[in-house]
Scaffold this active site. Structure first.
Site, PDB file in Angstrom:
ATOM      1  N   HIS A  13      69.566-120.583 -12.406  1.00  0.00           N
ATOM      2  CA  HIS A  13      69.368-119.371 -13.196  1.00  0.00           C
ATOM      3  C   HIS A  13      67.980-119.325 -13.815  1.00  0.00           C
ATOM      4  O   HIS A  13      67.253-120.317 -13.827  1.00  0.00           O
ATOM      5  CB  HIS A  13      70.453-119.253 -14.276  1.00  0.00           C
ATOM      6  CG  HIS A  13      70.463-120.369 -15.290  1.00  0.00           C
ATOM      7  ND1 HIS A  13      69.571-120.446 -16.334  1.00  0.00           N
ATOM      8  CD2 HIS A  13      71.276-121.434 -15.410  1.00  0.00           C
ATOM      9  CE1 HIS A  13      69.843-121.518 -17.064  1.00  0.00           C
ATOM     10  NE2 HIS A  13      70.864-122.145 -16.520  1.00  0.00           N
ATOM     11  N   CYS A  66      72.738-127.170 -15.461  1.00  0.00           N
ATOM     12  CA  CYS A  66      72.300-126.156 -14.501  1.00  0.00           C
ATOM     13  C   CYS A  66      70.844-126.389 -14.111  1.00  0.00           C
ATOM     14  O   CYS A  66      70.149-127.208 -14.712  1.00  0.00           O
ATOM     15  CB  CYS A  66      72.444-124.755 -15.097  1.00  0.00           C
ATOM     16  SG  CYS A  66      74.151-124.215 -15.238  1.00  0.00           S
TER      17      CYS A  66
END
Length: 164
Positions: free
Chosen positions: A123, A139
């Site tokens: 992301h 992440c």
């Protein structure tokens, strides 16, 4: 797409990892007993193309903090990334992009690409100074313009290989 069952997995956990309803997985695999899956067993995941049909692959090096986009085995671009910090390691393994969400907001920047491991993704970020560091909760963070470019390039089903 085909998923190979790993130790400790359940059909429900697999359905969550791929964001696919359990009923859809059971319907796509009529010969499988949903209460007893075996390590090494092949499970059809409906709705995702096989990564073998996609020319792109993504290779993430946690130690180098880079994401390398390859097209038919040839490096197309290398991006700097931020990855998991101590106690929040980015998972190592082979995954696929299962879906995407533009403008998820907050710390996720302008684009979210879900990986086939629940709660993990590639992301953007609202903190560009974090790129290149061990900072996330697991992440893979990218500059917003980079993750947007990546999202425009690779389809769902693209293989993602994360290595130490």
């Amino acid at each position: 797409m085909i998923h190979i069952v790993k130790a400790g997995e359940t059909l429900f956990a697999i359905s969550e990892d791929y964001r696919t309803p359990l009923s859809a997985i059971i319907a796509a695999n009529p010969s499988i007993d949903p209460n007893m899956i075996l390590i090494g067993q092949q499970i059809i995941i409906p709705g995702l193309p096989s990564p073998d049909t996609i020319p792109y692959t993504i290779h993430i090096s946690l130690s180098n903090r880079t994401l390398t986009l390859m097209n038919q085995g040839i490096v197309q671009k290398v991006y700097p990334v931020g990855v998991g910090r101590m106690l929040h390691d980015t998972p190592v393994g082979d995954f696929v992009i299962v879906n995407r969400a533009p403008n998820p907001g907050g710390p996720f920047g302008t684009m979210w690409l879900s990986l086939s491991k629940k709660s993990y993704g590639i992301h953007g970020t609202n903190d560009p100074s974090s790129i290149g560091h061990y900072v996330s909760l697991g992440c893979v963070r990218m500059y917003n313009q980079d993750v947007e470019e990546l999202a425009r390039t690779v389809p769902n089903g693209t293989a993602v290989y994360i290595r130490p």
